[in-house]
Structure formats: structure tokens, C-alpha cells
Design a protein around this motif. Structure first.
Motif, PDB file in Angstrom:
ATOM      1  N   PHE A  96       0.824  -1.214   0.000  1.00 54.76           N
ATOM      2  CA  PHE A  96       0.000   0.000   0.000  1.00 54.76           C
ATOM      3  C   PHE A  96       0.857   1.263   0.000  1.00 54.76           C
ATOM      4  O   PHE A  96       0.621   2.197  -0.782  1.00 54.76           O
ATOM      5  CB  PHE A  96      -0.929   0.010   1.215  1.00 54.76           C
ATOM      6  N   VAL A 125      -3.685  -4.852  -2.321  1.00 54.26           N
ATOM      7  CA  VAL A 125      -4.418  -3.628  -1.969  1.00 54.26           C
ATOM      8  C   VAL A 125      -5.899  -3.926  -1.772  1.00 54.26           C
ATOM      9  O   VAL A 125      -6.528  -3.428  -0.821  1.00 54.26           O
ATOM     10  CB  VAL A 125      -4.214  -2.549  -3.060  1.00 54.26           C
ATOM     11  N   LYS A 126      -6.475  -4.763  -2.646  1.00 53.83           N
ATOM     12  CA  LYS A 126      -7.888  -5.117  -2.495  1.00 53.83           C
ATOM     13  C   LYS A 126      -8.145  -5.848  -1.182  1.00 53.83           C
ATOM     14  O   LYS A 126      -9.154  -5.606  -0.505  1.00 53.83           O
ATOM     15  CB  LYS A 126      -8.331  -5.981  -3.678  1.00 53.83           C
ATOM     16  N   GLU A 167      -8.083  -3.235   1.559  1.00 54.26           N
ATOM     17  CA  GLU A 167      -9.312  -2.441   1.549  1.00 54.26           C
ATOM     18  C   GLU A 167     -10.483  -3.241   2.110  1.00 54.26           C
ATOM     19  O   GLU A 167     -11.350  -2.689   2.808  1.00 54.26           O
ATOM     20  CB  GLU A 167      -9.615  -1.976   0.121  1.00 54.26           C
ATOM     21  N   GLU A 171     -12.567  -2.100   5.149  1.00 51.39           N
ATOM     22  CA  GLU A 171     -13.927  -1.771   4.719  1.00 51.39           C
ATOM     23  C   GLU A 171     -14.020  -0.326   4.222  1.00 51.39           C
ATOM     24  O   GLU A 171     -15.029   0.353   4.403  1.00 51.39           O
ATOM     25  CB  GLU A 171     -14.942  -2.024   5.843  1.00 51.39           C
ATOM     26  N   LEU A 172     -12.933   0.121   3.607  1.00 50.85           N
ATOM     27  CA  LEU A 172     -12.882   1.471   3.038  1.00 50.85           C
ATOM     28  C   LEU A 172     -11.997   1.441   1.791  1.00 50.85           C
ATOM     29  O   LEU A 172     -10.989   0.738   1.763  1.00 50.85           O
ATOM     30  CB  LEU A 172     -12.280   2.475   4.039  1.00 50.85           C
ATOM     31  N   PRO A 173     -12.364   2.213   0.762  1.00 56.10           N
ATOM     32  CA  PRO A 173     -11.465   2.326  -0.406  1.00 56.10           C
ATOM     33  C   PRO A 173     -10.279   3.223  -0.060  1.00 56.10           C
ATOM     34  O   PRO A 173     -10.447   4.276   0.560  1.00 56.10           O
ATOM     35  CB  PRO A 173     -12.354   2.963  -1.472  1.00 56.10           C
ATOM     36  N   LEU A 174      -9.095   2.805  -0.468  1.00 55.13           N
ATOM     37  CA  LEU A 174      -7.884   3.576  -0.184  1.00 55.13           C
ATOM     38  C   LEU A 174      -7.409   4.379  -1.395  1.00 55.13           C
ATOM     39  O   LEU A 174      -6.653   5.338  -1.239  1.00 55.13           O
ATOM     40  CB  LEU A 174      -6.761   2.635   0.281  1.00 55.13           C
ATOM     41  N   THR A 233      -7.638   8.220  -1.581  1.00 49.70           N
ATOM     42  CA  THR A 233      -8.879   8.734  -1.019  1.00 49.70           C
ATOM     43  C   THR A 233      -8.564   9.402   0.319  1.00 49.70           C
ATOM     44  O   THR A 233      -7.432   9.339   0.813  1.00 49.70           O
ATOM     45  CB  THR A 233      -9.875   7.598  -0.787  1.00 49.70           C
ATOM     46  N   GLY A 249      -7.421   6.791   2.507  1.00 48.89           N
ATOM     47  CA  GLY A 249      -6.070   6.398   2.145  1.00 48.89           C
ATOM     48  C   GLY A 249      -5.023   7.346   2.703  1.00 48.89           C
ATOM     49  O   GLY A 249      -3.962   6.919   3.167  1.00 48.89           O
TER      50      GLY A 249
END
Length: 320
Positions: A12, A39-40, A43, A47-50, A61, A64
Motif C-alpha cells: 500500500f 491492496v484489495k 481495503e 472496509e474502506l477504499p484507499l 482517497t 487512504g
């Protein structure tokens, strides 16, 4: 977050640094799909998009950006633990991360090659920063163990140890009329076009201070962010310049650029090896620190002697 792995965190932070999954994969010696998978998985754990992904463009984000701060702290703590364990084992192996300002790239690789001959178990990684503030950031984030630079950062608690003189000189294209004078008063530079580094550069700050001290207003013809581009412009006859002597060896030997013997020059600063006081150096970093303190001065003095002679150690460094 109990199932988050340090491998995921390392991947990451590299994607965040490169803002590219492909370049991060190259830096980590992984495939792009492997980087994407790590990375997936991270995430999914958070439980959040980075990252925002729009085609080939990648941006952090808000989540992130926040996570990156903590990720870097975690990796720095793990590196401190690893370095401490290496010290206990008295090993000189592992990875040595050295950061340097762009001017130092002309000599540090040669010193590192000699260091590797003495310490073959150490894997050396170099990071060249285009600007001083970028190197300070690398040092503060723990991305480099040691930094080779001129002015130590005042904004960080560091240990800075000078190891060699760093002369800065005025240069001209071959055949320039001022070369015939032999000894050039500073005032004679006032009407000469100068090709100089950008304002944030340490070389530029030193030049500005030199002219201020001698009450001369320089004529700035062009600003350029690259020593190489400046040298090419000087060789093309576009003007004079003020550069580190350590960037000029090849051009001086080939007589493509000439030293201009200006009064009160060369201007001498010092090279420093710098590390954070709060971080324990690994055995590999400690070994390189000792090596450059012991070997750096003699190596650079031998480089400088044909152009400005011995005795630099008797001259104090300039303020900048």
C-alpha cells in the motif's frame, strides 16, 4: 484490522508513493496483479477504499491519506525493531537505504561501490531527491536510513556530521573573454548573463548570499532545475554559471567548460551525512556512516585537487 499484514501495508505505501500500481510492482519486484490483490485485500479488511482509480490515474482517497500516516509509522517501528535485532546479532547484512540531493549523485555511487566491496552482504538502495525538501521528507518518513546533503534540516532533530569540503565555482564556456583576465573581480560579473539553479536549490541560496555579501546584483538570464541542463547551456555559450565542483569532473577534463577564477571563490560548504536522532541505525547504516566519515574526505579531495589545489581543509565553510 487484526488480519492486516505488513506485506499489505508495504505494498500500500509503495503504491501511495508511486501513485501507480505498475511502478509499485516494479519497485517491489512483484507483478501488477499481485499488487492489486494485496491492496484489495487490505481495503476489504478496512472496509474502506484507499485509492480512487480512473483509468491509469491513481489517487489516494481521504481514508487512504489518513491510513498512509499510520502505515508509515508502523513500518518505521518495524524497521527500528529489525535494526535492533541486527545489532544484537552483530550482523552487517540487510538493506541500506541512502538518500541524497541531486548534486551528490556525481560521487556517492562511487563511494557506495567501494563500500559494497568491503560489505558484500549489504544490499544498497539509492534515492536521489530533486529538491532538498523532498530528501527531508524521505528522512522524516523513515524511507532512508542516511542522507547525504549540504545544509542539515533545521526542522528535524537530526545528527549531522560533516565529512568533506564542498567547493562551488564559477564556470564559463571555453574562449569566454573573462577567462583571459586570470583573476576576475566579483563586480565584473554584474553584467554577465548567469544560468542558475531554481530558487529552492541550495546552490542558488549559496550564490545569492555570495553576491549579497559583495554588494553585486547578478544578471539572471535563466533558471533551470537541472545541473546537466545548466552545463549544456554554458557549453553552448549562453552564459556563465555557479555550480558545485563535484558536478563538473567530466566537462573540465574534456575542456568543454572552464573554471572562471573569480575573487573570493571557490565558495566552500561542507557535505554532511545526516540521520534522525530518534532512530537507531542498523549495523549496515552504521558501517556506511563510519565508511563515509573515514573515506569521503580523501576521495573528494583527490577529485578537487587538479582544479583548485590543496588546502581546502584550511578554509571555513560559507554560510548559506
Amino acid at each position: 484490522m487484526k488480519n492486516v499484514t505488513f506485506r499489505q501495508i508495504r505494498v500500500f505505501t509503495e503504491v501511495a508513493r508511486q501513485l501507480s500500481f505498475v511502478r509499485a510492482a516494479e519497485a517491489l519486484h512483484l507483478t501488477p496483479p499481485a499488487v492489486t490483490m494485496q491492496v484489495k485485500e487490505l481495503e476489504a479488511q478496512l472496509e474502506l477504499p484507499l485509492f480512487d482509480r480512473q483509468g491509469r490515474k491513481v489517487a489516494l482517497t481521504t481514508a487512504g491519506e489518513y491510513f498512509l500516516v499510520h502505515a508509515r509509522r508502523l513500518l518505521a517501528v518495524m524497521k527500528d525493531a529489525e535494526d535492533a535485532m541486527q545489532r544484537l546479532r552483530h550482523l552487517e547484512t540487510g538493506v541500506l537505504n541512502v538518500g541524497l540531493v541531486s548534486t551528490a549523485k556525481y560521487f556517492v555511487p562511487r563511494l557506495l561501490a567501494r563500500f559494497r566491496d568491503e560489505h558484500p552482504g549489504v544490499e544498497v538502495r539509492l534515492q536521489v531527491a530533486g529538491r532538498r525538501d523532498q530528501l527531508v521528507t524521505l528522512l522524516n518518513n523513515g524511507e532512508v536510513d542516511l542522507a547525504i546533503m549540504g545544509r542539515p534540516p533545521r526542522e528535524l532533530a537530526t545528527r549531522a556530521e560533516p565529512f568533506a569540503a564542498h567547493p562551488h565555482v564559477f564556470v564559463a564556456p571555453p574562449g569566454h573573454p573573462l577567462l583571459a583576465l586570470g583573476h576576475v573581480p566579483v563586480a565584473m560579473l554584474e553584467n554577465q548573463p548567469l544560468i542558475v539553479r531554481e530558487g529552492a536549490s541550495g546552490t542558488r541560496a549559496l550564490m545569492d548570499r555570495f553576491f549579497q555579501d559583495h554588494r553585486v546584483t547578478p544578471r539572471i538570464a535563466m533558471e533551470m532545475p537541472s545541473n546537466e541542463t545548466i552545463k549544456q547551456a554554458v557549453m553552448a555559450g549562453m552564459g556563465l554559471s555557479f555550480l558545485s565542483l563535484h558536478t563538473l569532473g567530466l566537462e573540465l577534463r574534456a575542456q568543454e567548460i572552464e573554471l572562471l577564477h573569480v575573487e573570493h571563490a571557490p565558495v566552500i560548504r561542507t557535505w554532511n551525512v545526516v540521520h534522525l536522532q530518534s532512530r537507531l541505525l542498523s549495523p549496515a547504516a552504521e558501517a556506511f556512516r563510519y565508511f563515509i566519515l573515514e573515506e569521503g574526505e580523501a576521495w573528494l579531495a583527490a577529485h578537487d585537487r587538479p582544479w583548485i589545489g590543496p588546502g581546502l581543509e584550511d578554509r571555513g565553510p560559507a554560510k548559506a
